[in-house]
Design a protein around this motif. Structure first.
Motif, mmCIF file in Angstrom:
data_model
loop_
_atom_site.group_PDB
_atom_site.id
_atom_site.type_symbol
_atom_site.label_atom_id
_atom_site.label_comp_id
_atom_site.label_asym_id
_atom_site.label_seq_id
_atom_site.Cartn_x
_atom_site.Cartn_y
_atom_site.Cartn_z
ATOM 1 N N LYS A 37 -28.846 2.623 -18.036
ATOM 2 C CA LYS A 37 -29.778 2.269 -16.957
ATOM 3 C C LYS A 37 -30.792 3.388 -16.722
ATOM 4 O O LYS A 37 -31.972 3.120 -16.495
ATOM 5 C CB LYS A 37 -29.017 1.971 -15.669
ATOM 6 C CG LYS A 37 -28.246 0.664 -15.716
ATOM 7 C CD LYS A 37 -27.451 0.475 -14.434
ATOM 8 C CE LYS A 37 -26.622 -0.786 -14.465
ATOM 9 N NZ LYS A 37 -25.771 -0.928 -13.261
ATOM 10 N N LYS A 40 -33.210 3.224 -19.577
ATOM 11 C CA LYS A 40 -34.031 2.010 -19.548
ATOM 12 C C LYS A 40 -35.062 2.014 -18.420
ATOM 13 O O LYS A 40 -36.221 1.680 -18.640
ATOM 14 C CB LYS A 40 -33.125 0.787 -19.401
ATOM 15 C CG LYS A 40 -33.864 -0.529 -19.379
ATOM 16 C CD LYS A 40 -32.899 -1.690 -19.345
ATOM 17 C CE LYS A 40 -33.635 -3.015 -19.396
ATOM 18 N NZ LYS A 40 -32.718 -4.146 -19.524
ATOM 19 N N TYR A 41 -34.638 2.396 -17.221
ATOM 20 C CA TYR A 41 -35.519 2.272 -16.067
ATOM 21 C C TYR A 41 -36.260 3.560 -15.706
ATOM 22 O O TYR A 41 -37.337 3.499 -15.124
ATOM 23 C CB TYR A 41 -34.737 1.775 -14.845
ATOM 24 C CG TYR A 41 -34.085 0.437 -15.085
ATOM 25 C CD1 TYR A 41 -34.845 -0.689 -15.383
ATOM 26 C CD2 TYR A 41 -32.711 0.288 -15.032
ATOM 27 C CE1 TYR A 41 -34.253 -1.921 -15.618
ATOM 28 C CE2 TYR A 41 -32.110 -0.944 -15.247
ATOM 29 C CZ TYR A 41 -32.887 -2.038 -15.542
ATOM 30 O OH TYR A 41 -32.298 -3.261 -15.770
ATOM 31 N N ILE A 67 -32.588 -1.111 -8.622
ATOM 32 C CA ILE A 67 -33.626 -1.345 -9.630
ATOM 33 C C ILE A 67 -33.114 -2.341 -10.665
ATOM 34 O O ILE A 67 -33.816 -3.272 -11.056
ATOM 35 C CB ILE A 67 -34.044 -0.027 -10.321
ATOM 36 C CG1 ILE A 67 -34.772 0.883 -9.345
ATOM 37 C CG2 ILE A 67 -34.892 -0.294 -11.560
ATOM 38 C CD1 ILE A 67 -34.968 2.308 -9.866
ATOM 39 N N HIS A 68 -31.880 -2.145 -11.097
ATOM 40 C CA HIS A 68 -31.286 -3.024 -12.108
ATOM 41 C C HIS A 68 -31.179 -4.460 -11.581
ATOM 42 O O HIS A 68 -31.554 -5.411 -12.279
ATOM 43 C CB HIS A 68 -29.918 -2.489 -12.516
ATOM 44 C CG HIS A 68 -29.213 -3.362 -13.497
ATOM 45 N ND1 HIS A 68 -29.619 -3.494 -14.804
ATOM 46 C CD2 HIS A 68 -28.134 -4.169 -13.351
ATOM 47 C CE1 HIS A 68 -28.819 -4.339 -15.430
ATOM 48 N NE2 HIS A 68 -27.911 -4.765 -14.568
ATOM 49 N N ALA A 71 -34.616 -6.038 -11.437
ATOM 50 C CA ALA A 71 -35.101 -6.396 -12.776
ATOM 51 C C ALA A 71 -34.401 -7.646 -13.292
ATOM 52 O O ALA A 71 -35.047 -8.534 -13.862
ATOM 53 C CB ALA A 71 -34.889 -5.225 -13.744
ATOM 54 N N ILE A 75 -36.148 -11.300 -14.212
ATOM 55 C CA ILE A 75 -35.977 -11.934 -15.522
ATOM 56 C C ILE A 75 -35.457 -13.366 -15.363
ATOM 57 O O ILE A 75 -35.934 -14.290 -16.016
ATOM 58 C CB ILE A 75 -35.035 -11.095 -16.409
ATOM 59 C CG1 ILE A 75 -35.742 -9.802 -16.831
ATOM 60 C CG2 ILE A 75 -34.562 -11.879 -17.630
ATOM 61 C CD1 ILE A 75 -34.833 -8.778 -17.469
#
Length: 129
Positions: A37, A40-41, A67-68, A71, A75
């Motif tokens: 994570k 990625k972020y 945040i995850h 996101a 999606i």
């Protein structure tokens, strides 16, 4: 060159001193996929071999999880909206095909049918949210 004690007790992300931090490479950090994570972020690469702190504070962990989740929600919504567009296009094509078969029901009927079908799709998407 190793970090001194004070520097090791700083969060890797925000550099604040922490009381309860989570080590990225220990069981809880692996279970939460913290390394992935963060990469990625935040575009930060944490290696077990680097000389920087491996622990992040609880506050940063919560923010990273937020945040995850944000996101993943975005999606999922994009997927639902794309399906709506495809389904709407299929319904429109079907109505156009029916009208071309010689069943002349008029422009108003075709429009109301399209609006009704799109409304049902939107309701389905909203109710599944």
């Amino acid at each position: 060159m190793d970090l001194n004690r004070r520097q090791r007790d700083l969060c890797r992300i925000c550099s604040s001193e922490y009381e309860n931090g989570i080590n990225v490479f220990e069981e809880e950090g692996r279970r939460l996929y913290l390394q992935a994570k963060i990469r990625k972020y935040l575009y930060i690469t944490i290696s077990i071999d680097d000389k920087l702190p491996k622990i992040i504070c609880e506050n940063c962990c919560k923010k990273l999880d937020g945040i995850h989740k944000f996101a993943m929600m975005a999606i999922k919504i994009q997927d639902k909206l794309n399906k709506l567009v495809v389904n709407t296009a299929n319904i429109t094509a079907s109505i156009t095909y029916e009208n071309k078969k010689g069943e002349s029901k008029g422009l108003l009927h075709s429009y109301l049918t399209k609006v009704s079908c799109m409304g049902m799709l939107i309701l389905c998407i909203i109710s599944n949210k």
